[in-house]
Motif scaffolding. Structure first.
Motif, short mmCIF file in Angstrom:
data_model
loop_
_atom_site.label_atom_id
_atom_site.label_comp_id
_atom_site.label_asym_id
_atom_site.label_seq_id
_atom_site.Cartn_x
_atom_site.Cartn_y
_atom_site.Cartn_z
N SER A 280 -3.69 21.13 -16.04
CA SER A 280 -2.79 20.53 -14.99
C SER A 280 -2.43 21.80 -13.74
N PRO A 281 -2.30 21.42 -12.48
CA PRO A 281 -2.19 22.34 -11.71
C PRO A 281 -0.73 23.15 -11.61
N TYR B 134 -3.15 12.44 -10.40
CA TYR B 134 -3.22 13.10 -11.68
C TYR B 134 -3.18 12.09 -12.89
N VAL B 135 -2.41 11.09 -12.91
CA VAL B 135 -2.57 9.95 -13.96
C VAL B 135 -3.68 9.41 -13.79
N CYS B 136 -4.33 9.05 -12.56
CA CYS B 136 -5.62 8.31 -12.53
C CYS B 136 -6.65 9.40 -12.96
N TYR B 137 -6.67 10.53 -12.97
CA TYR B 137 -7.60 11.37 -13.38
C TYR B 137 -7.65 11.63 -14.66
N LEU B 138 -6.56 11.62 -15.33
CA LEU B 138 -6.19 11.54 -16.82
C LEU B 138 -6.80 10.30 -17.42
N TRP C 180 -14.19 14.66 -9.89
CA TRP C 180 -14.26 13.38 -8.89
C TRP C 180 -14.66 12.19 -9.68
N LYS C 181 -15.45 12.37 -10.44
CA LYS C 181 -15.94 11.14 -11.41
C LYS C 181 -14.75 10.52 -12.39
N PRO C 182 -14.16 11.28 -13.07
CA PRO C 182 -12.92 10.75 -13.74
C PRO C 182 -11.95 10.32 -12.66
N LEU C 183 -11.40 11.08 -11.60
CA LEU C 183 -10.29 10.55 -10.79
C LEU C 183 -10.67 9.04 -10.24
N LEU C 184 -12.07 9.18 -9.53
CA LEU C 184 -12.34 7.85 -8.90
C LEU C 184 -12.41 6.65 -9.99
N LEU C 185 -12.99 6.88 -11.04
CA LEU C 185 -12.68 5.79 -12.10
C LEU C 185 -11.66 5.45 -12.63
N GLY C 186 -10.77 6.45 -12.84
CA GLY C 186 -9.43 6.35 -12.95
C GLY C 186 -8.55 5.44 -11.94
N VAL D 23 0.96 -1.20 -0.03
CA VAL D 23 0.06 -0.04 0.02
C VAL D 23 0.65 1.18 0.04
N TRP D 24 2.22 1.11 0.59
CA TRP D 24 3.07 2.28 0.42
C TRP D 24 3.72 2.65 -0.57
N VAL D 25 3.10 1.98 -1.85
CA VAL D 25 3.66 2.47 -3.23
C VAL D 25 3.14 3.78 -3.33
N SER D 26 2.00 4.11 -2.71
CA SER D 26 1.14 5.50 -2.80
C SER D 26 1.72 6.10 -1.39
N ASN D 27 2.69 6.86 -1.44
CA ASN D 27 3.13 7.86 -0.21
C ASN D 27 3.00 9.20 -0.54
N PRO D 28 3.61 10.03 0.21
CA PRO D 28 3.29 11.49 0.02
C PRO D 28 4.06 12.07 -0.98
N LEU D 29 4.94 11.43 -1.43
CA LEU D 29 5.77 11.71 -2.69
C LEU D 29 5.19 11.26 -3.97
N THR D 30 4.65 9.93 -3.78
CA THR D 30 4.24 9.36 -5.22
C THR D 30 2.45 9.64 -5.53
N MET D 31 1.88 9.95 -4.49
CA MET D 31 0.52 9.97 -4.53
C MET D 31 -0.09 11.30 -5.44
#
Length: 177
Positions: free
Chosen positions: A112-113, A95-99, A129-135, A82-90
């Motif tokens: 992009s921000p 953003y990739v999930c949103y895309l 939120w919809k594309p982010l959660l789906l991604g 689970v720690w693959v997603s950490n404060p540095l990588t999250m």
């Protein structure tokens, strides 16, 4: 064999017995099924851990642990991945999930921000939120499937190498003329 390599880095089940915060799981933590290192338990643990690594939710480790206990796959690997997603990588993962979600839903992508990613998500959340959660679900599922297949292939490859080495040792030495 991968089991020997993995065993070096995993905690011992005894180390969790006396944790006060884990008393409610003590009967499940005593189950040897959540500590075994077999091809099925390790590949399942990779799937669960990586799936929850992509989920933008609090208590990812708890969810991964509960599913690992339910499916009787390796608990420390599930929780650790689970720690693959950490404060540095999250931020990059989100953003990739949103895309990915925007591409699947065929929605326009918000710029992009320029400031922090988390600020952008909080200000644009009602739009994204919809594309982010789906991604996130899609990326988590893809990572889980690919990790499961990769672990099974690597495990099988390592076992075949080990078998071939043992077979070579059993062969009689060649006769000299």
């Amino acid at each position: 064999m991968p089991r020997k390599i993995i065993k070096r880095y995993l905690p011992r089940p005894e180390s969790f017995k006396d944790h006060a915060s884990l008393k409610f799981l003590s009967s499940h933590l005593a189950d040897p099924g959540v500590w075994t290192l077999t091809r099925n338990s390790v590949s399942g643990a990779f799937s669960i851990g990586l799936f929850f690594a992509f989920m933008p939710m609090p208590f990812q480790m708890l969810a991964a642990a509960l599913l690992a206990i339910f499916f009787r796959v390796n608990l420390p690997i599930s929780v650790g991945l689970v720690w693959v997603s950490n404060p540095l990588t999250m931020p990059a993962m989100l953003y990739v999930c949103y895309l990915l979600g925007a591409w699947v839903l065929d929605l326009p992508v918000y710029p992009s921000p320029s400031s922090g990613m988390m600020d952008w998500i909080s200000t644009q959340f009602r739009h994204i939120w919809k594309p982010l959660l789906l991604g996130c679900v899609l990326a988590g599922a893809i990572a889980a499937i690919l990790a499961n297949i990769a672990v099974r292939l690597i495990w099988r490859w390592q076992v075949s190498i080990s078998w071939n080495r043992r077979q070579q040792k059993r062969l009689p030495p060649p006769k000299k003329n």
